[in-house]
Each structure stands twice: as structure tokens, then as C-alpha cells.
Write an enzyme that holds these catalytic residues in place. Sequence first.
Site, PDB file in Angstrom:
ATOM      1  N   HIS A 161       0.849  -1.193   0.000  1.00  0.00           N
ATOM      2  CA  HIS A 161       0.000   0.000   0.000  1.00  0.00           C
ATOM      3  C   HIS A 161       0.880   1.238   0.000  1.00  0.00           C
ATOM      4  CE1 HIS A 161      -3.504   2.508   0.638  1.00  0.00           C
ATOM      5  NE2 HIS A 161      -2.867   3.115   1.619  1.00  0.00           N
ATOM      6  N   SER A 162       0.579   2.182  -0.879  1.00  0.00           N
ATOM      7  CA  SER A 162       1.281   3.465  -0.961  1.00  0.00           C
ATOM      8  C   SER A 162       2.780   3.222  -1.188  1.00  0.00           C
ATOM      9  CB  SER A 162       0.998   4.279   0.305  1.00  0.00           C
ATOM     10  OG  SER A 162       1.286   5.652   0.115  1.00  0.00           O
ATOM     11  N   MET A 163       3.645   3.672  -0.285  1.00  0.00           N
ATOM     12  CA  MET A 163       5.067   3.418  -0.477  1.00  0.00           C
ATOM     13  C   MET A 163       5.337   1.915  -0.632  1.00  0.00           C
ATOM     14  SD  MET A 163       8.340   3.871   2.045  1.00  0.00           S
ATOM     15  CE  MET A 163       7.875   2.369   2.895  1.00  0.00           C
ATOM     16  N   SER A 208      -1.600  -0.823  -4.177  1.00  0.00           N
ATOM     17  CA  SER A 208      -2.726  -0.154  -3.538  1.00  0.00           C
ATOM     18  C   SER A 208      -2.364   1.277  -3.148  1.00  0.00           C
ATOM     19  CB  SER A 208      -3.125  -0.950  -2.277  1.00  0.00           C
ATOM     20  OG  SER A 208      -4.028  -0.232  -1.470  1.00  0.00           O
TER      21      SER A 208
END
Length: 264
Positions: free
Chosen positions: A100-102, A127
Site C-alpha cells: 500500500h502506498s510506499m 494499492s
Amino acid sequence: MTETTDMPWFPPCRPEATPAPALDADAIQLFCLPHAGAGASVYRDWPVLLAPGIEAIPVQPPGRESRHGEPALHSAVELVAALEGPVARRAGGDFALFGHSMGALLCYELAHVLSALGKPPRHLFVSGLGAPHIPPTGPRLCDLPDDELVTVIAKLEGTSPDVLAQPELVQLLLPLFRADLEVWETYSHRRSPLPVPITAMGGRRDPGVGLDLLGAWKELTSADFHLEVFDGGHFYHHAAPDQVLAVIRERLGERVPTAPKSTE
């Protein structure tokens, strides 16, 4: 078997008194990488929720939670170089990546590295992050003054307001947030499309990741691509984990890998 030196990367996320979930003999491994400022515990419920067919393996990068005494790394190159060995050794014949993200950026780079080693993931789940070949716009968040960075973090709604209201905790957390944001904001894309299916996921109300940026992940795979949009903001998956995990089960339930698309 995981080497002792690899253990910090894969910490147990359940109390010692809680038994490990039972797994099928052919369970698919799912390595789960956290977002900026977070650690493996954000996935603490996934091992139970995904068993018995999927073995969720939360990943702990340095500088957080059980590894808080280690310095955080500031680039995707450094993080993936440190992570590729532990994941390659832990991964069996059938595994996937979720970030997710990073964490999505790290999973993408990790998928390339593992594929080059002859050990490609079955599926890549990304994500809450726009496709990384599109450079971020706007000011660098990692360079913002403390008060402005705290405001940005609060708007994402992924950190408890009670935590952000405690100056001592904020001063402990900000260096990690800055290091993780720097990972994304200094990233330079130099990859060809992956021969691995990608599912991009995001929240319909995510203020920083529009559907066009999520959909652009399609350009980074020569295999199948799926776009899944959920109600919610940047941390939509915290509010509706059952829906997210249902998508993961569906994708990984296809036991025959998808053939790459023709490049002709």
C-alpha cells in the site's frame, strides 16, 4: 527455511499465546508491505483472515516497530536491495506481493528484481499509489516544515488524531515519515513492463491518487491488469478489509498463471 538474519523482516504479528492459523499444504504466500510511516502490524489480522489458502506474511522494513532501533532507509534502491534476499529465501514456488502506498512502489521494484532472478511473483497487488512511471507533482512533502507535514498526515486519515496530538510521539514519527516519503519522491522509473499480472486498488475519495493514476498501472505489465476501486479515501482498505481480501482471494484462486499478452 528462513535464515536467522532474515527474521526481523518477518515478525510475528500475533500474541505469543495465539496459535498460528492453519494453512493448506499448497497455500500461496502473500508478502505484505506497509505504507509510509507504518510497520508490519498494519497487516496483523490478515494471516487469520486469509488462511487457510493464503499465507499472509507481513514485512517489517527497518526503522519501525520491532526494528525502531535501526535507521530508516531513504531510497527504493536501498530498501529493495536489503529486502530481495530475505524475500527470495522465504518465498516458495507460489507467492504474490501486496503493498500500500510506499509499499506498492517497493513491491513493484521487488517484482522486477525477483523476476530477474528467475523467481517472479504470481501476482502483484498495488494499492493507494499512482503508477510510478508518472512523476509526482507538487512540492516535495519530505521537505515540508513539521507543522505542515503533520497537517498532510492528518488529512490522509491513517494516523490516530490522539497520536498526532502528542508532540513527543510526533517528533519520534516524523523522521520515519520523511524517510519514507523521500523513498517515493526521489524514485526514478527505468523499468520495462513486468510479465506479471497487476491488480491496482484504490479509494474513490483518495485526495492524492486519482483513478487515472491508478489506471496507468496497466502500462507497466505485459500480462493481465485489473483496476479495483472501493469506497473510502487513501486508507480505504482499513475500513473495508473484507472487500479487499475478497479481491485478493479471487485473483490468487486462479491456479493457472495468466499467459503474457502478445507484444506483436
